[in-house]
Design a protein around this motif. Sequence first.
Motif, PDB file in Angstrom:
ATOM      1  N   UNK A 138       3.396  -0.964   3.911  1.00  0.00           N
ATOM      2  CA  UNK A 138       3.253   0.230   3.075  1.00  0.00           C
ATOM      3  C   UNK A 138       4.480   0.409   2.180  1.00  0.00           C
ATOM      4  N   UNK A 139       5.660   0.196   2.758  1.00  0.00           N
ATOM      5  CA  UNK A 139       6.881   0.331   1.963  1.00  0.00           C
ATOM      6  C   UNK A 139       6.968  -0.735   0.878  1.00  0.00           C
ATOM      7  N   UNK A 140       6.551  -1.955   1.199  1.00  0.00           N
ATOM      8  CA  UNK A 140       6.542  -3.005   0.177  1.00  0.00           C
ATOM      9  C   UNK A 140       5.606  -2.644  -0.959  1.00  0.00           C
ATOM     10  N   UNK A 141       4.433  -2.106  -0.611  1.00  0.00           N
ATOM     11  CA  UNK A 141       3.464  -1.723  -1.632  1.00  0.00           C
ATOM     12  C   UNK A 141       4.021  -0.598  -2.500  1.00  0.00           C
ATOM     13  N   UNK A 142       4.691   0.369  -1.888  1.00  0.00           N
ATOM     14  CA  UNK A 142       5.270   1.468  -2.654  1.00  0.00           C
ATOM     15  C   UNK A 142       6.312   0.953  -3.647  1.00  0.00           C
ATOM     16  N   UNK A 143       7.139   0.006  -3.187  1.00  0.00           N
ATOM     17  CA  UNK A 143       8.152  -0.564  -4.080  1.00  0.00           C
ATOM     18  C   UNK A 143       7.488  -1.330  -5.236  1.00  0.00           C
ATOM     19  N   UNK A 144       6.418  -2.050  -4.934  1.00  0.00           N
ATOM     20  CA  UNK A 144       5.703  -2.781  -5.986  1.00  0.00           C
ATOM     21  C   UNK A 144       5.176  -1.828  -7.052  1.00  0.00           C
ATOM     22  N   UNK A 145       4.616  -0.713  -6.614  1.00  0.00           N
ATOM     23  CA  UNK A 145       4.068   0.258  -7.568  1.00  0.00           C
ATOM     24  C   UNK A 145       5.169   0.812  -8.454  1.00  0.00           C
ATOM     25  N   UNK A 146       6.300   1.195  -7.839  1.00  0.00           N
ATOM     26  CA  UNK A 146       7.409   1.730  -8.626  1.00  0.00           C
ATOM     27  C   UNK A 146       7.900   0.701  -9.643  1.00  0.00           C
ATOM     28  N   UNK A 147       8.003  -0.564  -9.218  1.00  0.00           N
ATOM     29  CA  UNK A 147       8.461  -1.618 -10.126  1.00  0.00           C
ATOM     30  C   UNK A 147       7.463  -1.857 -11.254  1.00  0.00           C
ATOM     31  N   UNK A 148       6.175  -1.931 -10.898  1.00  0.00           N
ATOM     32  CA  UNK A 148       5.147  -2.209 -11.903  1.00  0.00           C
ATOM     33  C   UNK A 148       5.083  -1.120 -12.970  1.00  0.00           C
ATOM     34  N   UNK A 149       5.285   0.118 -12.566  1.00  0.00           N
ATOM     35  CA  UNK A 149       5.177   1.245 -13.490  1.00  0.00           C
ATOM     36  C   UNK A 149       6.532   1.660 -14.064  1.00  0.00           C
ATOM     37  N   UNK A 150       7.574   0.937 -13.667  1.00  0.00           N
ATOM     38  CA  UNK A 150       8.934   1.235 -14.133  1.00  0.00           C
ATOM     39  C   UNK A 150       9.294   2.704 -13.875  1.00  0.00           C
ATOM     40  N   UNK A 151       9.014   3.138 -12.654  1.00  0.00           N
ATOM     41  CA  UNK A 151       9.352   4.495 -12.245  1.00  0.00           C
ATOM     42  C   UNK A 151      10.513   4.440 -11.259  1.00  0.00           C
ATOM     43  N   UNK A 152      11.495   5.335 -11.390  1.00  0.00           N
ATOM     44  CA  UNK A 152      12.663   5.307 -10.505  1.00  0.00           C
ATOM     45  C   UNK A 152      12.267   5.547  -9.052  1.00  0.00           C
ATOM     46  N   UNK A 153      13.041   5.010  -8.123  1.00  0.00           N
ATOM     47  CA  UNK A 153      12.728   5.168  -6.706  1.00  0.00           C
ATOM     48  C   UNK A 153      13.434   6.368  -6.082  1.00  0.00           C
ATOM     49  N   UNK A 154      12.957   6.763  -4.925  1.00  0.00           N
ATOM     50  CA  UNK A 154      13.697   7.659  -4.049  1.00  0.00           C
ATOM     51  C   UNK A 154      13.223   7.401  -2.625  1.00  0.00           C
ATOM     52  N   UNK A 155      13.925   7.959  -1.663  1.00  0.00           N
ATOM     53  CA  UNK A 155      13.484   7.918  -0.285  1.00  0.00           C
ATOM     54  C   UNK A 155      13.824   9.231   0.384  1.00  0.00           C
ATOM     55  N   UNK A 156      13.280   9.420   1.573  1.00  0.00           N
ATOM     56  CA  UNK A 156      13.541  10.626   2.347  1.00  0.00           C
ATOM     57  C   UNK A 156      13.234  10.336   3.805  1.00  0.00           C
ATOM     58  N   UNK A 157      13.666  11.227   4.677  1.00  0.00           N
ATOM     59  CA  UNK A 157      13.283  11.110   6.080  1.00  0.00           C
ATOM     60  C   UNK A 157      11.856  11.598   6.300  1.00  0.00           C
ATOM     61  N   UNK A 158      11.340  12.414   5.366  1.00  0.00           N
ATOM     62  CA  UNK A 158      10.046  13.072   5.509  1.00  0.00           C
ATOM     63  C   UNK A 158       9.954  13.739   6.882  1.00  0.00           C
ATOM     64  N   UNK A 159      11.058  14.354   7.276  1.00  0.00           N
ATOM     65  CA  UNK A 159      11.207  14.842   8.645  1.00  0.00           C
ATOM     66  C   UNK A 159      10.343  16.064   8.918  1.00  0.00           C
ATOM     67  N   UNK A 160       9.380  15.906   9.820  1.00  0.00           N
ATOM     68  CA  UNK A 160       8.654  17.027  10.393  1.00  0.00           C
ATOM     69  C   UNK A 160       9.298  17.440  11.714  1.00  0.00           C
TER      70      UNK A 160
END
Length: 252
Positions: A138-160
Motif C-alpha cells: 500500500x505504501x509503495x502504491x501511494x508513493x507511485x501515485x505521488x510520483x506519477x502526479x508530481x504531488x508532494x509527499x507527507x506522512x503521519x502516525x494516523x494515530x487513533x
Amino acid sequence: MTARVDCHVKVLNERVLERARRANLDAIVYAPHFTRLPEIRARADRYSSDDLLVIPAREVFTGSWRTRKHVLAVGLAEPVPDFITLEAAMAEFERQDAAVLAPHPEFANVSLTEADLREHREAVDAVEIFNPKHRPAHNRRAREIADELDLPPFTSSYAHLSGSVGVAYTEFELESGLERGADLVRAFRERAPRRVVYDNGFRRWRTTAAELGHLFYENTWEKVDRLFLSGTEPTHPRHIAYGGKFDDVAVY
C-alpha cells in the motif's frame, strides 16, 4: 530551520503530548472523527504549548459511508460537515484557502483513488506516502501515485491510539519556523522542502497491529447507525449548526 510534524492524529491527551515530545516533534495536526471545527480548535488551543504546537484540522468523510473518501483539510476558517459530495468538499476547501491533503490513498474503501487525485490534482497539496496502517504494498502504491502526479509527499502516525504518535512524521525545511497553524498551511501550499521519516522496525509493526484492530471497530455498522441515521450528530450535513448551507450537497 526544520520543523517535525506528525501531520494527522485522532487523539489528544497528556500521553499524546508525552509521546510527541519524546519523538522531538514540533507540532501535531489534530483531526478527530465526527467532531466540529470549533471544538477541535478549542481543544487544540488548550493542549498547545511553547514547545509543542497542536494544529486543528478536519478529515472530512465525503460521499456515503460505503463509498466514503477521506480528505484532510488544514487551515479551515469555517466548519465543513462529513458526508457531502467530494466535489462540494473540494470547492469549500478552495474557497477557504485550506491546505488539502490526501491521507492513505487507495486504502480500503475510505480513500481518494488515483482517478480522484488526477481529477482534483490542482486542489491537492500533498499525498500521504507512508501510513502505519498500510502494508508495504500500500505504501509503495501511494508513493507511485505521488510520483506519477508530481504531488508532494507527507506522512503521519494516523494515530487513533496515543501510543502511535510519533511513529511517523514529516520534517519540513522552513525559512521562518513553525509558530502557528498558518505556517504549516503555507508550507504545504508552497511545497516547502521536506523529508518523510518513519520507524519501520518492531514499534511500527506493533503500531500497525494495534491500529488495524481499532479500525475494525470504527467500521462496524452499529457505530454508523448510532452516529448518522438520526441526522443530529455534530458533523452531519443537515445538523442545525450548518444552517442548511450543505443540504443540497448532502448524501444523507
